[in-house]
Motif scaffolding. Structure first.
Motif, PDB file in Angstrom:
ATOM      1  N   ARG A   1       0.865  -1.177   0.000  1.00  0.00           N
ATOM      2  CA  ARG A   1       0.000   0.000   0.000  1.00  0.00           C
ATOM      3  C   ARG A   1       0.901   1.226   0.000  1.00  0.00           C
ATOM      4  NH1 ARG A   1      -4.825  -1.960  -1.424  1.00  0.00           N
ATOM      5  NH2 ARG A   1      -5.340  -3.725  -0.139  1.00  0.00           N
ATOM      6  N   ILE A   2       0.536   2.216  -0.767  1.00  0.00           N
ATOM      7  CA  ILE A   2       1.328   3.438  -0.852  1.00  0.00           C
ATOM      8  C   ILE A   2       1.036   4.313   0.357  1.00  0.00           C
ATOM      9  CG2 ILE A   2       1.714   5.555  -2.176  1.00  0.00           C
ATOM     10  CD1 ILE A   2       0.892   3.968  -4.666  1.00  0.00           C
ATOM     11  N   VAL A   3       2.089   4.825   0.987  1.00  0.00           N
ATOM     12  CA  VAL A   3       1.953   5.750   2.108  1.00  0.00           C
ATOM     13  C   VAL A   3       1.730   7.142   1.515  1.00  0.00           C
ATOM     14  CG1 VAL A   3       3.113   6.780   4.099  1.00  0.00           C
ATOM     15  CG2 VAL A   3       3.414   4.343   3.589  1.00  0.00           C
ATOM     16  N   THR A   4       0.536   7.700   1.735  1.00  0.00           N
ATOM     17  CA  THR A   4       0.191   8.996   1.167  1.00  0.00           C
ATOM     18  C   THR A   4       0.153  10.054   2.262  1.00  0.00           C
ATOM     19  OG1 THR A   4      -2.134   8.401   1.373  1.00  0.00           O
ATOM     20  CG2 THR A   4      -1.113   8.060  -0.781  1.00  0.00           C
ATOM     21  N   VAL A   5       0.829  11.165   2.006  1.00  0.00           N
ATOM     22  CA  VAL A   5       0.978  12.231   2.996  1.00  0.00           C
ATOM     23  C   VAL A   5       0.578  13.556   2.358  1.00  0.00           C
ATOM     24  CG1 VAL A   5       2.619  13.433   4.504  1.00  0.00           C
ATOM     25  CG2 VAL A   5       2.895  10.975   4.058  1.00  0.00           C
ATOM     26  N   LEU A   6      -0.200  14.347   3.098  1.00  0.00           N
ATOM     27  CA  LEU A   6      -0.555  15.697   2.666  1.00  0.00           C
ATOM     28  C   LEU A   6       0.138  16.697   3.578  1.00  0.00           C
ATOM     29  CD1 LEU A   6      -2.240  17.697   0.951  1.00  0.00           C
ATOM     30  CD2 LEU A   6      -4.072  17.416   2.653  1.00  0.00           C
ATOM     31  N   SER A   7       0.933  17.574   2.989  1.00  0.00           N
ATOM     32  CA  SER A   7       1.566  18.663   3.725  1.00  0.00           C
ATOM     33  C   SER A   7       0.678  19.888   3.611  1.00  0.00           C
ATOM     34  CB  SER A   7       2.943  18.969   3.122  1.00  0.00           C
ATOM     35  OG  SER A   7       3.468  20.163   3.663  1.00  0.00           O
ATOM     36  N   VAL A   8       0.207  20.399   4.759  1.00  0.00           N
ATOM     37  CA  VAL A   8      -0.644  21.583   4.787  1.00  0.00           C
ATOM     38  C   VAL A   8       0.140  22.699   5.473  1.00  0.00           C
ATOM     39  CG1 VAL A   8      -2.857  22.555   5.466  1.00  0.00           C
ATOM     40  CG2 VAL A   8      -2.670  20.095   4.994  1.00  0.00           C
ATOM     41  N   SER A   9       0.593  23.658   4.672  1.00  0.00           N
ATOM     42  CA  SER A   9       1.380  24.754   5.217  1.00  0.00           C
ATOM     43  C   SER A   9       1.429  25.895   4.217  1.00  0.00           C
ATOM     44  CB  SER A   9       2.807  24.295   5.524  1.00  0.00           C
ATOM     45  OG  SER A   9       3.587  25.388   5.973  1.00  0.00           O
ATOM     46  N   PRO A  10       1.313  27.132   4.708  1.00  0.00           N
ATOM     47  CA  PRO A  10       1.492  28.273   3.816  1.00  0.00           C
ATOM     48  C   PRO A  10       2.972  28.512   3.488  1.00  0.00           C
ATOM     49  CG  PRO A  10       1.032  29.044   6.031  1.00  0.00           C
ATOM     50  CD  PRO A  10       0.905  27.535   6.045  1.00  0.00           C
ATOM     51  N   LEU A  11       3.851  27.778   4.150  1.00  0.00           N
ATOM     52  CA  LEU A  11       5.296  27.950   3.971  1.00  0.00           C
ATOM     53  C   LEU A  11       5.817  26.945   2.943  1.00  0.00           C
ATOM     54  CD1 LEU A  11       6.121  28.103   7.788  1.00  0.00           C
ATOM     55  CD2 LEU A  11       5.763  30.039   6.245  1.00  0.00           C
ATOM     56  N   ALA A  12       6.260  27.420   1.808  1.00  0.00           N
ATOM     57  CA  ALA A  12       6.759  26.541   0.751  1.00  0.00           C
ATOM     58  C   ALA A  12       7.944  25.709   1.235  1.00  0.00           C
ATOM     59  CB  ALA A  12       7.143  27.361  -0.477  1.00  0.00           C
ATOM     60  N   ASP A  13       8.755  26.258   2.140  1.00  0.00           N
ATOM     61  CA  ASP A  13       9.914  25.527   2.651  1.00  0.00           C
ATOM     62  C   ASP A  13       9.516  24.225   3.347  1.00  0.00           C
ATOM     63  OD1 ASP A  13      11.627  27.400   1.655  1.00  0.00           O
ATOM     64  OD2 ASP A  13      11.986  28.398   3.573  1.00  0.00           O
TER      65      ASP A  13
END
Length: 151
Positions: free
Chosen positions: A13-25
């Motif tokens: 199964r693929i580990v899927t991650v969502l990054s939620v941040s206004p900071l592009a870094d």
């Protein structure tokens, strides 16, 4: 992609991650770390774009910056609570102190990570959160299938 073998099927199964941040870094830092482990990483810069991504893709873990614009990680947590099989929320912050950690865990976040990210801590937390989400999803799916078969 980074794969987890699941005990029920032995299928990856693929580990899927969502990054939620206004900071592009934040995204670029995660991308640099996850490019070596080949996880599927998605990006959102606001609460609204995060919810659109969660509805579009099967997200297993949400990494959310403490301060969004507008809103905070608490708003993200509230949005996730209404979803069936919501992904666990990991709060991220440069100011990740004991107070934030206690508040986040008491309100229902999965974990809190300090930035800059420490590779092993990040990978461990994401893997455990994803496994938690995956097993919850499997239990819900089995329960739904059993109810349908019984009727």
């Amino acid at each position: 992609m980074n794969y987890q073998l699941t005990p029920e099927t032995n299928k990856p199964r693929i580990v899927t991650v969502l990054s939620v941040s206004p900071l592009a870094d934040d995204y670029f830092s995660l991308q640099a770390i996850f490019s070596h482990s080949k996880r599927a990483l998605y990006r959102a810069d606001s609460l609204a774009s995060a919810m659109a991504a969660i509805r579009r893709w099967e997200i297993g873990v949400v990494l959310c910056e403490r301060d969004l614009s507008p809103g905070t990680w608490i708003d993200m947590l509230e949005e996730l609570r209404v979803l069936p099989n919501a992904p666990p929320l990991i709060v991220t912050s440069r100011l990740a102190d004991d107070r934030l950690w206690a508040e986040a865990l008491n309100l229902g976040a999965y974990d809190v990570l300090a930035k800059p990210f420490e590779l092993r801590e990040l990978v461990r937390s994401v893997n455990l959160a994803w496994l938690h989400w995956y097993h919850q999803r499997e239990v819900q799916t089995r329960g739904w299938n059993q109810m349908r078969a019984a009727s």
